[in-house]
Write an enzyme that holds these catalytic residues in place. Structure first.
Site, PDB file in Angstrom:
ATOM      1  N   LYS A 130     -38.625 -12.663  22.448  1.00 46.63           N
ATOM      2  CA  LYS A 130     -37.311 -12.463  23.437  1.00 46.63           C
ATOM      3  C   LYS A 130     -36.985 -11.779  24.034  1.00 46.63           C
ATOM      4  CE  LYS A 130     -34.932 -16.789  24.869  1.00 46.63           C
ATOM      5  NZ  LYS A 130     -36.059 -18.203  25.131  1.00 46.63           N
ATOM      6  N   ASP A 170     -36.200 -18.162  30.925  1.00 43.26           N
ATOM      7  CA  ASP A 170     -34.912 -19.175  29.476  1.00 43.26           C
ATOM      8  C   ASP A 170     -33.509 -18.979  30.662  1.00 43.26           C
ATOM      9  OD1 ASP A 170     -33.788 -19.091  26.560  1.00 43.26           O
ATOM     10  OD2 ASP A 170     -32.745 -18.407  27.135  1.00 43.26           O
TER      11      ASP A 170
HETATM   12  P1  NAP Z   1     -30.748 -22.533  32.604  1.00 43.88           P
HETATM   13  O1  NAP Z   1     -31.834 -23.353  33.398  1.00 43.88           O
HETATM   14  O2  NAP Z   1     -29.874 -21.579  32.823  1.00 43.88           O
HETATM   15  O3  NAP Z   1     -29.407 -23.877  32.562  1.00 43.88           O
HETATM   16  C1  NAP Z   1     -28.387 -23.703  31.527  1.00 43.88           C
HETATM   17  C2  NAP Z   1     -27.558 -25.095  32.085  1.00 43.88           C
HETATM   18  O4  NAP Z   1     -26.830 -24.843  30.415  1.00 43.88           O
HETATM   19  C3  NAP Z   1     -26.724 -24.636  33.452  1.00 43.88           C
HETATM   20  O5  NAP Z   1     -26.554 -25.894  33.608  1.00 43.88           O
HETATM   21  C4  NAP Z   1     -25.317 -23.464  32.343  1.00 43.88           C
HETATM   22  O6  NAP Z   1     -23.962 -23.636  33.394  1.00 43.88           O
HETATM   23  C5  NAP Z   1     -25.523 -24.361  31.956  1.00 43.88           C
HETATM   24  N1  NAP Z   1     -24.661 -23.652  30.466  1.00 43.88           N
HETATM   25  C6  NAP Z   1     -24.321 -22.452  30.178  1.00 43.88           C
HETATM   26  N2  NAP Z   1     -23.230 -21.950  29.320  1.00 43.88           N
HETATM   27  C7  NAP Z   1     -22.711 -23.189  29.037  1.00 43.88           C
HETATM   28  C8  NAP Z   1     -21.363 -23.391  28.179  1.00 43.88           C
HETATM   29  N3  NAP Z   1     -21.071 -22.797  27.596  1.00 43.88           N
HETATM   30  N4  NAP Z   1     -20.750 -24.545  28.580  1.00 43.88           N
HETATM   31  C9  NAP Z   1     -21.641 -25.425  29.234  1.00 43.88           C
HETATM   32  N5  NAP Z   1     -23.257 -25.567  29.654  1.00 43.88           N
HETATM   33  C10 NAP Z   1     -23.194 -24.562  29.686  1.00 43.88           C
HETATM   34  O7  NAP Z   1     -31.288 -22.835  31.157  1.00 43.88           O
HETATM   35  P2  NAP Z   1     -32.553 -23.818  30.231  1.00 43.88           P
HETATM   36  O8  NAP Z   1     -33.739 -22.794  30.255  1.00 43.88           O
HETATM   37  O9  NAP Z   1     -32.087 -25.533  30.802  1.00 43.88           O
HETATM   38  O10 NAP Z   1     -32.094 -23.009  29.203  1.00 43.88           O
HETATM   39  C11 NAP Z   1     -30.545 -24.056  28.385  1.00 43.88           C
HETATM   40  C12 NAP Z   1     -31.126 -23.779  27.059  1.00 43.88           C
HETATM   41  O11 NAP Z   1     -32.210 -23.937  26.001  1.00 43.88           O
HETATM   42  C13 NAP Z   1     -31.137 -22.533  26.289  1.00 43.88           C
HETATM   43  O12 NAP Z   1     -30.152 -22.461  24.372  1.00 43.88           O
HETATM   44  C14 NAP Z   1     -31.821 -21.894  26.555  1.00 43.88           C
HETATM   45  O13 NAP Z   1     -32.396 -21.012  25.265  1.00 43.88           O
HETATM   46  C15 NAP Z   1     -33.212 -23.145  25.552  1.00 43.88           C
HETATM   47  N6  NAP Z   1     -34.733 -23.581  25.807  1.00 43.88           N
HETATM   48  C16 NAP Z   1     -34.808 -23.434  27.196  1.00 43.88           C
HETATM   49  C17 NAP Z   1     -36.435 -23.168  27.252  1.00 43.88           C
HETATM   50  C18 NAP Z   1     -36.973 -23.337  28.361  1.00 43.88           C
HETATM   51  O14 NAP Z   1     -38.470 -23.721  28.619  1.00 43.88           O
HETATM   52  N7  NAP Z   1     -36.157 -23.416  29.525  1.00 43.88           N
HETATM   53  C19 NAP Z   1     -37.127 -24.194  25.911  1.00 43.88           C
HETATM   54  C20 NAP Z   1     -36.544 -23.756  24.742  1.00 43.88           C
HETATM   55  C21 NAP Z   1     -35.379 -23.599  24.835  1.00 43.88           C
HETATM   56  P3  NAP Z   1     -23.801 -22.920  34.242  1.00 43.88           P
HETATM   57  O15 NAP Z   1     -24.246 -23.250  35.796  1.00 43.88           O
HETATM   58  O16 NAP Z   1     -22.418 -23.418  34.742  1.00 43.88           O
HETATM   59  O17 NAP Z   1     -23.872 -21.485  33.326  1.00 43.88           O
END
Ligand code: NAP
Length: 449
Positions: A130, A170
């Protein structure tokens, strides 16, 4: 940390605390895995003899570096970036890059550690890693994001490669950032090495269904948990936290399967729309305009926006935390249980605190931990690598079918392993043990390295 550790595991954990001072999220992730490994050491004492757990807890390599870049006004900024190459027993290190101001070594190590077991669960040949940076892409221009990505890759390029370490997206890293990073890698190395990044655009080596994969996969996993109890998604009322990549496609698939998602959030608050979240609006706000979730009300004035409050206070059948780590605590978990929630599947990594997990397990609801429930993203990244290696591009139908099959297989192996170890329906045990045994066997076969 909540549950007690087996006496063989306690000293290992103490050593992890000592060697990784202050890295609380990493401690939490390690503890959660160690809690479940006692019975494994009884059944396979050779893993203790070979010190497999101690070796798994120590990353193979950690890279920390400076990323200087200039903003549009010419002012210089300095960020810090990380790549933790945790374990390569099953394949090249694989895991996303996170750009968020909260990023420090402890976050990247917890994510990398989780990734080892998650990647093993997919059954595909990928190790765990990561990376990320404390850079905040929010409010930056495209040019600023590009200059930052170029500067980051100018250092990171020497550590990655399709057979070495394959980053992806991510939080804060989507196809825009992957494009800038891949472009700089190509420029420096003079190689069109498609398999060095996943999450690429469809025109330049990306896989169909990769964008949707994590969210879709989380819902497929939920569907399997419900099926195991003779239930399904049809007619269920769902909460999804976050409104980024994972959340948007979890909402899309939940709606496809006949459920209604009534609320989603960002870090400022949540939107409640009893008619069901309108996905077209959400995509416009988040993917095109890059705006706040509160803007949803401009298009749907009947909806409510709640600033600050907990999305988990809204009554639901199913909760899908898809935002960030430790976003669902013990009292959130109690509210969900009291309001009749029957299943929780984690689209995000480690979104539930240890107290929250205990509440879910005591209430005996279906609880799918992130390393199983959100493995569809990295699995489809591995499918992207397969397509790149064979210079091929699969159809959306075929790729989605593979994703679906992988999620069903992950569910089956977690369920069966938990039953084998006398904990039927405990997906935490099932996921940790299944992933651990795969990695431990490979490490044992490869000797002391
Ligand atoms: P992203 O597109 O950047 O979206 C993150 C979302 O979470 C945004 O809406 C953000 O809001 C919100 N957020 C962040 N901190 C927050 C909090 N404290 N309370 C409420 N909402 C919050 O990221 P993502 O790729 O969807 O990833 C989300 C999660 O899934 C992470 O834990 C990541 O590690 C996991 N994940 C992602 C993938 C992937 O393929 N992308 C795969 C496996 C796991 P703001 O805009 O206000 O910050």
């Amino acid at each position: 940390m909540s549950a007690l550790l087996d006496e063989k595991l306690e000293p290992i954990f103490r050593d992890v605390l000592h060697r990784n001072a202050g890295e609380t999220e990493f401690h939490q992730a390690v503890h959660e895995v160690l809690e479940t490994l006692g019975p494994v050491l009884v059944k396979y004492p050779e893993f203790a003899d070979k010190k497999i757990i101690q070796r798994i807890c120590e990353p193979e390599r950690q890279i920390i570096f400076r990323v200087p870049w200039q903003d549009d006004k010419g002012e210089i900024h300095i960020n810090r970036a990380f790549r933790v190459e945790f374990n390569s027993a099953l394949g090249p290190y694989k895991g996303g890059m996170r750009f968020h101001p909260s990023v420090y070594l402890g976050i990247i190590k917890f994510l990398g550690f989780e990734q080892i077991f998650k990647n093993a669960l997919t059954g595909l040949p990928i190790g765990g890693g990561k990376g990320g940076s404390d850079f905040d892409p929010k409010g930056k221009s495209d040019d600023e994001v590009m200059r930052f990505c170029q500067s980051l890759i100018t250092e990171l390029y020497r550590h990655i490669g399709e057979y070495t370490d394959v980053p992806a997206g991510d939080i804060g890293v989507g196809s825009r950032e992957i494009g800038y990073m891949f472009g700089q890698y190509k420029r420096i190395t003079n190689r069109y090495e498609s398999g060095v990044f996943t999450g690429k655009g469809l025109d330049w080596g990306g896989s169909r269904a990769r964008t949707e994969a994590t969210g879709y996969g989380t819902v497929y996993f939920t569907q399997e948990m419900l099926k195991a109890q003779g239930d399904d998604m049809e007619g269920k009322r769902v909460l999804v936290s976050g409104s980024g990549n994972v959340a948007i496609y979890a909402i899309e698939k939940a709606h496809d399967l006949g459920a209604t998602v009534v609320a989603c959030s960002d870090s400022s608050g949540f939107v409640l729309d009893e008619k069901g979240i309108d996905l077209e609006t959400l995509k416009r706000i988040k993917e095109v305009e890059r705006q706040r979730i509160s803007n949803y009300l401009e298009y749907h004035p009947h909806a409510k926006y709640i600033s600050g409050g907990s999305i988990w206070s809204v009554p639901c059948d199913i909760a899908l935390p898809c935002a960030t780590q430790n976003e669902l605590n013990g009292s959130d978990a109690k509210m969900l249980v009291q309001n009749g929630c029957i299943a929780v599947a984690e689209g995000a990594n480690m979104p539930t605190t240890p107290e929250g997990v205990q509440v879910f397990q005591a209430a005996n609801l279906r609880y799918g931990p992130g390393k199983a429930a959100n493995a569809g993203g990295v699995a489809t990244s591995a499918l992207e690598m397969q397509q790149n290696a064979s210079r091929d591009s699969w159809t959306s139908e075929y790729t989605q079918r593979r994703l679906r099959e992988i999620m069903v297989d992950i569910h089956t192996s977690c369920y069966e392993t938990a039953s084998e170890f006398g904990c039927e329906g405990n997906y935490v045990m099932g996921a940790n043990i299944t992933g651990f045994i795969k990695v431990a066997r490979a490490m044992t076969a490869m000797g002391v390295i």
